[in-house]
Design a protein around this motif. Sequence first.
Motif, PDB file in Angstrom:
ATOM      1  N   SER A 108      -8.674 -47.190  -7.545  1.00 46.00           N
ATOM      2  CA  SER A 108      -7.251 -47.478  -8.017  1.00 46.00           C
ATOM      3  C   SER A 108      -7.553 -47.577  -9.719  1.00 46.00           C
ATOM      4  O   SER A 108      -6.352 -47.645 -10.423  1.00 46.00           O
ATOM      5  CB  SER A 108      -6.818 -48.889  -7.729  1.00 46.00           C
ATOM      6  OG  SER A 108      -6.563 -48.468  -6.126  1.00 46.00           O
ATOM      7  N   TYR A 209       7.530 -51.080 -10.667  1.00 43.79           N
ATOM      8  CA  TYR A 209       8.715 -50.981  -9.609  1.00 43.79           C
ATOM      9  C   TYR A 209       8.897 -49.358  -9.516  1.00 43.79           C
ATOM     10  O   TYR A 209       9.083 -48.748  -8.273  1.00 43.79           O
ATOM     11  CB  TYR A 209       9.959 -51.774 -10.033  1.00 43.79           C
ATOM     12  CG  TYR A 209      11.027 -51.778  -9.060  1.00 43.79           C
ATOM     13  CD1 TYR A 209      11.146 -52.165  -7.471  1.00 43.79           C
ATOM     14  CD2 TYR A 209      12.190 -50.819  -9.294  1.00 43.79           C
ATOM     15  CE1 TYR A 209      12.183 -52.050  -6.740  1.00 43.79           C
ATOM     16  CE2 TYR A 209      13.448 -51.008  -8.641  1.00 43.79           C
ATOM     17  CZ  TYR A 209      13.226 -51.290  -7.156  1.00 43.79           C
ATOM     18  OH  TYR A 209      14.262 -51.433  -6.248  1.00 43.79           O
ATOM     19  N   ALA A 212       6.247 -47.335  -7.796  1.00 42.07           N
ATOM     20  CA  ALA A 212       6.068 -47.618  -6.462  1.00 42.07           C
ATOM     21  C   ALA A 212       7.310 -47.156  -5.906  1.00 42.07           C
ATOM     22  O   ALA A 212       7.771 -47.470  -4.561  1.00 42.07           O
ATOM     23  CB  ALA A 212       6.093 -49.196  -6.466  1.00 42.07           C
ATOM     24  N   ASP A 215      10.168 -49.457  -4.435  1.00 43.99           N
ATOM     25  CA  ASP A 215       9.723 -50.431  -3.358  1.00 43.99           C
ATOM     26  C   ASP A 215       9.378 -51.734  -3.675  1.00 43.99           C
ATOM     27  O   ASP A 215       8.205 -51.762  -4.331  1.00 43.99           O
ATOM     28  CB  ASP A 215       8.466 -49.607  -2.545  1.00 43.99           C
ATOM     29  CG  ASP A 215       7.997 -50.447  -1.019  1.00 43.99           C
ATOM     30  OD1 ASP A 215       8.630 -51.605  -1.058  1.00 43.99           O
ATOM     31  OD2 ASP A 215       7.627 -49.749  -0.523  1.00 43.99           O
ATOM     32  N   ASN A 217       8.502 -54.235  -2.480  1.00 42.62           N
ATOM     33  CA  ASN A 217       7.027 -54.933  -1.499  1.00 42.62           C
ATOM     34  C   ASN A 217       5.625 -54.564  -2.033  1.00 42.62           C
ATOM     35  O   ASN A 217       4.893 -55.210  -2.083  1.00 42.62           O
ATOM     36  CB  ASN A 217       7.241 -54.482  -0.220  1.00 42.62           C
ATOM     37  CG  ASN A 217       8.250 -55.171   0.706  1.00 42.62           C
ATOM     38  OD1 ASN A 217       8.782 -56.001   0.483  1.00 42.62           O
ATOM     39  ND2 ASN A 217       9.013 -54.138   1.671  1.00 42.62           N
ATOM     40  N   VAL A 218       5.812 -53.362  -2.770  1.00 41.96           N
ATOM     41  CA  VAL A 218       4.705 -52.791  -3.598  1.00 41.96           C
ATOM     42  C   VAL A 218       4.651 -53.494  -4.860  1.00 41.96           C
ATOM     43  O   VAL A 218       3.472 -54.122  -5.346  1.00 41.96           O
ATOM     44  CB  VAL A 218       4.921 -51.241  -3.435  1.00 41.96           C
ATOM     45  CG1 VAL A 218       3.294 -50.866  -4.224  1.00 41.96           C
ATOM     46  CG2 VAL A 218       4.665 -50.716  -2.355  1.00 41.96           C
ATOM     47  N   ASN A 219       5.613 -53.500  -5.600  1.00 39.53           N
ATOM     48  CA  ASN A 219       5.826 -54.032  -7.108  1.00 39.53           C
ATOM     49  C   ASN A 219       7.006 -54.227  -7.350  1.00 39.53           C
ATOM     50  O   ASN A 219       7.883 -53.378  -7.675  1.00 39.53           O
ATOM     51  CB  ASN A 219       4.999 -52.858  -8.038  1.00 39.53           C
ATOM     52  CG  ASN A 219       4.643 -53.579  -9.278  1.00 39.53           C
ATOM     53  OD1 ASN A 219       5.264 -54.713  -9.824  1.00 39.53           O
ATOM     54  ND2 ASN A 219       3.509 -52.982  -9.766  1.00 39.53           N
ATOM     55  N   ASP A 379      -0.779 -44.912   1.901  1.00 38.36           N
ATOM     56  CA  ASP A 379       0.766 -44.401   1.977  1.00 38.36           C
ATOM     57  C   ASP A 379       1.442 -45.755   2.557  1.00 38.36           C
ATOM     58  O   ASP A 379       2.820 -45.669   2.180  1.00 38.36           O
ATOM     59  CB  ASP A 379       1.085 -43.269   2.558  1.00 38.36           C
ATOM     60  CG  ASP A 379       0.221 -42.160   2.458  1.00 38.36           C
ATOM     61  OD1 ASP A 379      -0.124 -41.838   1.081  1.00 38.36           O
ATOM     62  OD2 ASP A 379      -0.612 -41.603   3.265  1.00 38.36           O
ATOM     63  N   GLY A 380       0.835 -46.794   2.986  1.00 35.05           N
ATOM     64  CA  GLY A 380       1.485 -47.873   3.614  1.00 35.05           C
ATOM     65  C   GLY A 380       2.012 -47.664   4.960  1.00 35.05           C
ATOM     66  O   GLY A 380       2.895 -48.454   5.591  1.00 35.05           O
ATOM     67  N   ARG A 400       7.836 -45.489  -1.481  1.00 37.21           N
ATOM     68  CA  ARG A 400       6.748 -45.628  -2.314  1.00 37.21           C
ATOM     69  C   ARG A 400       6.684 -44.306  -3.336  1.00 37.21           C
ATOM     70  O   ARG A 400       6.182 -44.333  -4.616  1.00 37.21           O
ATOM     71  CB  ARG A 400       5.506 -46.025  -2.266  1.00 37.21           C
ATOM     72  CG  ARG A 400       4.536 -45.300  -1.251  1.00 37.21           C
ATOM     73  CD  ARG A 400       3.141 -45.919  -1.005  1.00 37.21           C
ATOM     74  NE  ARG A 400       3.449 -47.120  -0.310  1.00 37.21           N
ATOM     75  CZ  ARG A 400       2.224 -48.016   0.001  1.00 37.21           C
ATOM     76  NH1 ARG A 400       1.282 -47.454  -0.556  1.00 37.21           N
ATOM     77  NH2 ARG A 400       2.613 -49.154   0.548  1.00 37.21           N
TER      78      ARG A 400
END
Length: 515
Positions: A108, A209, A212, A215, A217-219, A379-380, A400
């Motif tokens: 990352s 945001y 993501a 999403d 929940n991700v950012n 990918d979640g 995302r």
Amino acid sequence: MIKNFKWLLLASLTIVACDNSDDTDPVYNSSDGKPLTSGEADFSKYVALGDSFAAGFSDGALFIEGQKGSYPNLLAEQFATVGGGDFTTPFMNDNNGGLLFGGIFNPSFGPRLYFNGTTPVTVTDLPTTDVANHLSGTFSNLGVPGAKSYHLLAPGYGSPAGLTTVPPTANPYYVRFASSTSSSVIDDAMAQSPTFFSLWIGGNDELGYATAGGDANVNPLTPPANFEGAYNALVARLVSGGAKGVVANLPSVVTLPHFHVIQYNQLTQANLTVDGVSQVAALNAQLYGPLHNALAFLGQGDRINLLSTTGNNPMLMVDENLPNLSAQLTAVLNGGGLDITTATVMGQIFGQARQTLPTDLICLSASARIGKAPSTAIDGISSPSPSLSQLGVTFPLPDRYVLLPSEVSEIQTATEAYNVTIQAAATANNLAYVDAKEVMRKLTEGGITANGFTLTANFVTGGAFSLDGIHPSPRGYALIANEFIKAINAKYGSNMKAKDLGKYRILFPANPNAF
């Protein structure tokens, strides 16, 4: 079933020509041909606060040559012509880009990308910059990749312990050079008693945001009221000692190339052909046709249509704004002859699925995942069925990777609110003001021409942006520096000369020794 997904891109190369100057007349390195002056500004101690743009992030990573070309570093070079002092940067160890964490590589965080003639790929050498190796000294460039507005105020944002909390309360880039484990970025700036500052922050308040896919929940997106409080607090601290400065507003991040490379109808006939055999008929018969018919029975047949046998096709995606028809879809499919196990799995997967539309913005990050098996780590989400395991083709792209029109509107509304705050702060504190939103508009609507070069927002070939589709190229950073110089000259009566865009490349080579 689907071939490896690749981009087909072309890079344009340019040759730099030098201008001849007249040796007989006095030549001043100024914007107006007159002797250089700093005007009302004092550049003797300049500090730069911001995020990855201030740091010099490029091609998806932070590395030495990118840092050298950051807009604050370029500004400092021009400030030096009118009395500016030393400008220090927390340089990385290499030109590979990226970070190690106690010797462990996290993909990352780099390494950087380069263009191999067809597509952006990562360099083969791994990072050598370890977060655990703290830098000593004081640094003028306080740009921190990933930082949001309120992060610059947060004590402990440079604490190694904060990297292990859930969620993290520290930033690994700042951990490398923070003055102490309890310091904040603004504290480290003010400890230097700046006479001049630049502040360009807020991009990550919206960008995190957006990248993501909206999403939260991700950012999450920073609420405008929170941004206003943080931004005004930053400016109040920066001007408290009498320093002058320059601030910049924010373009809507959805105008960045990152959101316009992957098209909604990205699936070509070649992508859907394996070993010379088109898979379209089989996909229509076994998946798209049954789904369309079942959804049509439920009055939602426009969600998924048959694939075309001739042109490009849209991808499957999740739209969380749609009513979840999992139970109803399961019942219809089961009633149509599918066994209950298969019908349940399909209902679960496609209950909120539809095909992508021209109004959807696909994140560039999806390019590496289309056609791949969904992974919870990446990918979640994962697929409950091995036969339905190709993202975008037989399994919907998760939230995302796609910005819905409603999310785009949400981001634009927040950005406009941020910009109201920024402009009001500039006016109230008599600061120079850069209209970065207007610069981005010009880049996307025909381009900006200077020094014989035209820069646009086109991915790879436009010259303004690097290969991550978000951060500038070296020439793009020079363009930004020039906009800051123009605003500073206009506000404070200085006459610093702009940078020659022709002296800055648009792409970094694969080999760091070729820089």
